[in-house]
Design a protein around this motif. Structure first.
Motif, PDB file in Angstrom:
ATOM      1  N   SER A  58       2.146  19.184  10.090  1.00  0.00           N
ATOM      2  CA  SER A  58       2.067  18.896  11.447  1.00  0.00           C
ATOM      3  C   SER A  58       3.404  18.842  12.202  1.00  0.00           C
ATOM      4  O   SER A  58       3.502  19.433  13.347  1.00  0.00           O
ATOM      5  CB  SER A  58       1.160  17.508  11.878  1.00  0.00           C
ATOM      6  OG  SER A  58       1.721  16.594  11.359  1.00  0.00           O
ATOM      7  N   LEU A  59       4.600  18.498  11.414  1.00  0.00           N
ATOM      8  CA  LEU A  59       5.676  18.602  11.892  1.00  0.00           C
ATOM      9  C   LEU A  59       6.166  19.928  12.268  1.00  0.00           C
ATOM     10  O   LEU A  59       7.178  20.353  13.058  1.00  0.00           O
ATOM     11  CB  LEU A  59       6.676  17.727  11.028  1.00  0.00           C
ATOM     12  CG  LEU A  59       6.496  16.194  10.908  1.00  0.00           C
ATOM     13  CD1 LEU A  59       7.616  15.733   9.864  1.00  0.00           C
ATOM     14  CD2 LEU A  59       6.952  15.711  12.468  1.00  0.00           C
ATOM     15  N   ARG A  60       5.779  20.806  11.064  1.00  0.00           N
ATOM     16  CA  ARG A  60       6.225  22.143  11.156  1.00  0.00           C
ATOM     17  C   ARG A  60       5.723  22.719  12.369  1.00  0.00           C
ATOM     18  O   ARG A  60       6.305  23.500  13.340  1.00  0.00           O
ATOM     19  CB  ARG A  60       5.656  23.164  10.151  1.00  0.00           C
ATOM     20  CG  ARG A  60       6.334  22.588   8.878  1.00  0.00           C
ATOM     21  CD  ARG A  60       6.990  23.561   8.026  1.00  0.00           C
ATOM     22  NE  ARG A  60       8.260  23.214   7.562  1.00  0.00           N
ATOM     23  CZ  ARG A  60       8.324  22.483   6.633  1.00  0.00           C
ATOM     24  NH1 ARG A  60       7.216  22.183   5.739  1.00  0.00           N
ATOM     25  NH2 ARG A  60       9.827  21.925   6.043  1.00  0.00           N
TER      26      ARG A  60
ATOM     27  N   GLU B  87       8.206  23.289  19.618  1.00  0.00           N
ATOM     28  CA  GLU B  87       9.216  22.931  20.328  1.00  0.00           C
ATOM     29  C   GLU B  87      10.426  24.381  20.763  1.00  0.00           C
ATOM     30  O   GLU B  87      11.023  24.329  21.491  1.00  0.00           O
ATOM     31  CB  GLU B  87      10.116  21.804  19.844  1.00  0.00           C
ATOM     32  CG  GLU B  87       9.419  20.540  20.271  1.00  0.00           C
ATOM     33  CD  GLU B  87      10.209  19.361  19.761  1.00  0.00           C
ATOM     34  OE1 GLU B  87      11.551  19.551  19.646  1.00  0.00           O
ATOM     35  OE2 GLU B  87       9.599  18.296  19.528  1.00  0.00           O
TER      36      GLU B  87
ATOM     37  N   ALA C 269       4.852  21.075  15.123  1.00  0.00           N
ATOM     38  CA  ALA C 269       5.452  20.600  16.439  1.00  0.00           C
ATOM     39  C   ALA C 269       6.929  21.185  16.692  1.00  0.00           C
ATOM     40  O   ALA C 269       7.065  21.599  17.589  1.00  0.00           O
ATOM     41  CB  ALA C 269       5.658  18.994  16.163  1.00  0.00           C
ATOM     42  N   ALA C 270       7.480  21.391  15.281  1.00  0.00           N
ATOM     43  CA  ALA C 270       9.059  21.998  15.454  1.00  0.00           C
ATOM     44  C   ALA C 270       8.786  23.382  16.181  1.00  0.00           C
ATOM     45  O   ALA C 270       9.647  23.911  16.966  1.00  0.00           O
ATOM     46  CB  ALA C 270       9.602  22.144  14.184  1.00  0.00           C
TER      47      ALA C 270
ATOM     48  N   PHE D  59       0.722  -1.189  -0.161  1.00  0.00           N
ATOM     49  CA  PHE D  59      -0.048   0.048  -0.034  1.00  0.00           C
ATOM     50  C   PHE D  59       0.969   1.263   0.093  1.00  0.00           C
ATOM     51  O   PHE D  59       1.669   1.523   0.864  1.00  0.00           O
ATOM     52  CB  PHE D  59      -1.009  -0.084   1.375  1.00  0.00           C
ATOM     53  CG  PHE D  59      -1.784  -1.233   1.166  1.00  0.00           C
ATOM     54  CD1 PHE D  59      -3.318  -0.727   0.467  1.00  0.00           C
ATOM     55  CD2 PHE D  59      -2.048  -2.257   1.959  1.00  0.00           C
ATOM     56  CE1 PHE D  59      -4.065  -1.879   0.542  1.00  0.00           C
ATOM     57  CE2 PHE D  59      -2.784  -3.080   2.073  1.00  0.00           C
ATOM     58  CZ  PHE D  59      -3.930  -3.086   0.960  1.00  0.00           C
ATOM     59  N   LYS D  60       0.722   1.950  -1.016  1.00  0.00           N
ATOM     60  CA  LYS D  60       1.347   3.342  -1.085  1.00  0.00           C
ATOM     61  C   LYS D  60       0.643   4.397  -0.261  1.00  0.00           C
ATOM     62  O   LYS D  60      -0.484   4.489  -0.260  1.00  0.00           O
ATOM     63  CB  LYS D  60       1.674   3.782  -2.403  1.00  0.00           C
ATOM     64  CG  LYS D  60       2.843   3.021  -3.352  1.00  0.00           C
ATOM     65  CD  LYS D  60       3.502   3.942  -4.003  1.00  0.00           C
ATOM     66  CE  LYS D  60       4.949   3.318  -4.254  1.00  0.00           C
ATOM     67  NZ  LYS D  60       5.579   2.472  -4.911  1.00  0.00           N
ATOM     68  N   ALA D  61       1.158   5.348   0.133  1.00  0.00           N
ATOM     69  CA  ALA D  61       0.879   6.167   1.117  1.00  0.00           C
ATOM     70  C   ALA D  61      -0.127   7.310  -0.082  1.00  0.00           C
ATOM     71  O   ALA D  61       0.487   7.611  -1.015  1.00  0.00           O
ATOM     72  CB  ALA D  61       1.806   7.026   1.950  1.00  0.00           C
ATOM     73  N   PRO D  62      -1.257   7.742   0.620  1.00  0.00           N
ATOM     74  CA  PRO D  62      -1.889   8.645  -0.293  1.00  0.00           C
ATOM     75  C   PRO D  62      -1.264   9.844  -0.409  1.00  0.00           C
ATOM     76  O   PRO D  62      -0.330  10.540   0.233  1.00  0.00           O
ATOM     77  CB  PRO D  62      -3.255   8.745   0.545  1.00  0.00           C
ATOM     78  CG  PRO D  62      -3.396   7.808   1.804  1.00  0.00           C
ATOM     79  CD  PRO D  62      -2.052   7.345   1.995  1.00  0.00           C
TER      80      PRO D  62
ATOM     81  N   ARG E 287       0.154  16.565   4.782  1.00  0.00           N
ATOM     82  CA  ARG E 287      -0.340  16.611   6.217  1.00  0.00           C
ATOM     83  C   ARG E 287       0.687  16.411   7.073  1.00  0.00           C
ATOM     84  O   ARG E 287       0.660  17.182   8.152  1.00  0.00           O
ATOM     85  CB  ARG E 287      -1.571  15.812   6.502  1.00  0.00           C
ATOM     86  CG  ARG E 287      -3.008  16.473   5.683  1.00  0.00           C
ATOM     87  CD  ARG E 287      -4.146  15.198   5.859  1.00  0.00           C
ATOM     88  NE  ARG E 287      -4.061  14.143   6.825  1.00  0.00           N
ATOM     89  CZ  ARG E 287      -4.581  13.332   6.860  1.00  0.00           C
ATOM     90  NH1 ARG E 287      -4.979  12.668   5.615  1.00  0.00           N
ATOM     91  NH2 ARG E 287      -4.659  12.360   7.930  1.00  0.00           N
ATOM     92  N   ILE E 288       1.438  15.427   7.003  1.00  0.00           N
ATOM     93  CA  ILE E 288       2.478  15.108   8.060  1.00  0.00           C
ATOM     94  C   ILE E 288       3.511  16.334   8.178  1.00  0.00           C
ATOM     95  O   ILE E 288       4.002  16.678   9.401  1.00  0.00           O
ATOM     96  CB  ILE E 288       3.050  13.748   7.658  1.00  0.00           C
ATOM     97  CG1 ILE E 288       2.047  12.730   8.017  1.00  0.00           C
ATOM     98  CG2 ILE E 288       4.346  13.560   8.474  1.00  0.00           C
ATOM     99  CD1 ILE E 288       2.770  11.562   7.710  1.00  0.00           C
ATOM    100  N   GLN E 289       3.988  16.840   6.905  1.00  0.00           N
ATOM    101  CA  GLN E 289       4.916  17.835   6.760  1.00  0.00           C
ATOM    102  C   GLN E 289       4.206  19.291   7.848  1.00  0.00           C
ATOM    103  O   GLN E 289       5.133  19.661   8.532  1.00  0.00           O
ATOM    104  CB  GLN E 289       5.187  18.599   5.487  1.00  0.00           C
ATOM    105  CG  GLN E 289       6.439  17.477   5.321  1.00  0.00           C
ATOM    106  CD  GLN E 289       6.725  17.677   3.474  1.00  0.00           C
ATOM    107  OE1 GLN E 289       5.989  17.744   2.871  1.00  0.00           O
ATOM    108  NE2 GLN E 289       8.166  17.739   3.348  1.00  0.00           N
TER     109      GLN E 289
ATOM    110  N   LEU F  67      -0.934  12.675   2.151  1.00  0.00           N
ATOM    111  CA  LEU F  67      -0.649  12.318   3.653  1.00  0.00           C
ATOM    112  C   LEU F  67       0.636  12.933   4.022  1.00  0.00           C
ATOM    113  O   LEU F  67       0.898  13.488   5.106  1.00  0.00           O
ATOM    114  CB  LEU F  67      -0.571  10.916   3.746  1.00  0.00           C
ATOM    115  CG  LEU F  67      -0.211  10.422   5.224  1.00  0.00           C
ATOM    116  CD1 LEU F  67      -1.287  10.879   6.165  1.00  0.00           C
ATOM    117  CD2 LEU F  67      -0.013   8.680   5.086  1.00  0.00           C
ATOM    118  N   GLN F  68       1.877  12.812   3.068  1.00  0.00           N
ATOM    119  CA  GLN F  68       2.926  13.504   3.176  1.00  0.00           C
ATOM    120  C   GLN F  68       2.946  15.100   3.506  1.00  0.00           C
ATOM    121  O   GLN F  68       3.606  15.484   4.437  1.00  0.00           O
ATOM    122  CB  GLN F  68       3.859  13.436   1.979  1.00  0.00           C
ATOM    123  CG  GLN F  68       5.008  14.198   2.223  1.00  0.00           C
ATOM    124  CD  GLN F  68       6.469  13.851   1.155  1.00  0.00           C
ATOM    125  OE1 GLN F  68       6.087  12.627   0.681  1.00  0.00           O
ATOM    126  NE2 GLN F  68       7.443  14.417   1.206  1.00  0.00           N
TER     127      GLN F  68
END
Lengths: 220, 256
Positions: free
Chosen positions: B70-72, B78, B74-75, B57-60, B66-68, B63-64
């Motif tokens: 949420s990472l920003r 911090e 989070a960063a 299964f390849k990621a939609p 969205r993750i980026q 999704l990448q």
């Protein structure tokens, strides 16, 4: 101070102007110095975080497909898999400073797996069957008379369903071994079980798959 | 090797996880035993079926992204001060009330900010005086030389005391410009540290108690007494500078 005065003195060819220029230069430098220190800690922290994010995106983000694939097989659901992957990535970022290894994929998948298991325990506890007979010797194979297994392309749907029906502990070792190509040792680290158990689970998983395929084949 | 051993090891063999000796043994057995050989072929068929089938299964696509995102977030969380959470909106009313209280306090907050500006000026003057050879316009440890020197240069007469006996010898005096006016600067020394004491008329009769602030490694004490505003600036440690300040405060008699 001497060096700067010497330079200013030669450039201006005048003692008085040289003094003024050196003084002004020092004042400017002090202002800059002051400016850089006023924001020091926060700016430094921001740089560090930026750097952390960049390193994380470079080493961990490329394994997104692997993360999604594992989550999708463990949750058996697209939507939940996406949630799991997103949560796992945030966790991974949080603990990224602790990541010292070389294999970002194995490290990430460990976190994905743990995230999925936490979720499974909360939402589908019945799927996690802890009562496994891990003994390889208990593998019930009809090796005395094995049917010939031949997979046609039409069997792919059957194989997919057979994989889906495997208990999650079997499913994950098959996914990690046959889809991700991890070694027994790497799987043992990700799943946190002994290497021997990896082999016995794989053996039982494959035996089950063969049986499921044979049964389906009979029905079809 | 018998069939049972072979069955136990067949998965390791298929996965290439056996050591060389076992590998050779099982290969030997597979050549001799048709049943096990058939079992091995089934293993291969299954394994290739899984490997080559459309089971990865390849990621939609989104999704990448969205993750980026949420990472920003989070960063940022911090790195910087904590960003207000979303539920903040639900308590907007109490916040508005708090804002009114803050507005009421603004007049009180303005005072310190003027002091802050002045503190910056005083430190600049202090640092500037130490940079070039312009520490004192009138280098003298004699208060009777320093004090008259200011006469005619300032429209007030600053109190000048030598504190050598108490460990803070007077080095000299200097004209300076602080708070948009010419001021008297007295320079004292404590070992290798210099203290600049800035003095100018406060413009009011009321005394203001001593306050202290630390900035950029410099300690500042300031107070208003008998119609004069005093600012002491030094890289001397806080307690020794305070000792100096107390000496000044005890010695200086009102000089109109």
């Amino acid at each position: 101070m001497d060096a700067s005065y010497n330079l200013a003195r030669w450039l201006t060819r005048n003692e008085h102007d040289a003094k003024d220029i050196v003084q002004e230069a020092y004042l400017r430098e002090f202002k800059l110095f002051d400016g850089s220190h006023g924001t020091d800690a926060r700016a430094w922290l921001k740089l560090k975080e930026k750097d952390k994010l960049a390193r994380f995106e470079q080493s961990i983000l490329p394994h997104l497909d692997a993360a999604y694939n594992l989550a999708r097989w463990l949750t058996r659901n697209e939507h939940d898999a996406e949630d799991m992957v997103q949560e796992a990535y945030l966790r991974a970022f949080k603990f990224f400073n602790a990541f010292r290894g070389v294999d970002g994929r194995a490290w990430l998948l460990t976190i994905v797996r743990n995230t999925c298991y936490t979720w499974l325990q909360q939402n589908r506890a019945h799927e996690i069957t802890t009562m496994f007979d891990e003994e390889i010797h208990s593998v019930d194979s009809d090796a005395s008379n094995p049917a010939t297994l031949a997979l046609q392309s039409a069997d792919q749907q059957i194989l997919r369903e057979a994989l889906d029906e495997l208990p999650v502990e079997f499913r994950e070792v098959v996914v990690l071994r046959d889809l991700e190509g991890f070694s027994y040792k790497e799987i043992a680290d990700i799943v946190n079980i002994p290497t021997g158990t990896v082999m016995s689970r794989l053996a039982r998983a494959r035996e089950r798959l063969k049986q499921l395929l044979c049964n389906r084949g009979d029905l079809a | 090797m018998n069939c049972k051993d072979a069955q136990n090891l067949i998965n390791g063999y298929v996965d290439g996880e056996l050591d060389l000796v076992r590998n050779l043994e099982i290969e030997h057995h597979l050549q001799e035993c048709a049943l096990c050989s058939q079992g091995y072929k089934n293993h291969q068929v299954l394994r290739n079926g899984i490997k080559t089938g459309p089971f990865y299964f390849k990621a939609p696509v989104d999704l990448q992204r969205r993750i980026q995102l949420s990472l920003r977030k989070a960063a940022k969380a911090e790195a910087g001060p904590r960003v207000l959470p979303k539920w903040w909106l639900t308590i907007a009313a109490p916040m508005a009330a708090a804002a009114i209280v803050v507005l009421a306090l603004v007049p009180f907050l303005r005072g310190p900010s003027a002091d802050d500006l002045l503190a910056g000026e005083v430190i600049s003057s202090h640092v500037r005086s130490l940079m070039a050879t312009h520490l004192a316009d009138v280098p003298s440890s004699d208060q009777h030389t320093v004090k008259p020197w200011f006469a005619g240069k300032l429209n007030f007469s600053p109190p000048v005391e030598d504190l050598a006996r108490q460990g803070f010898p007077l080095i000299g005096g200097r004209l300076d410009y602080v708070d948009n006016r010419p001021v008297a600067a007295l320079i004292y020394q404590r070992q290798k540290h210099f203290i600049n004491l800035f003095i100018w008329p406060s413009g009011s009769d009321s005394d203001v108690g001593t306050k202290t602030v630390s900035r950029q490694g410099y300690n500042l004490f300031y107070w208003t007494k008998s119609g004069m505003t005093y600012w002491a600036a030094s890289d001397l440690n806080n307690s020794e500078l305070q000792e100096f300040v107390q000496l000044v405060q005890n010695q200086t008699s009102p000089t109109p």
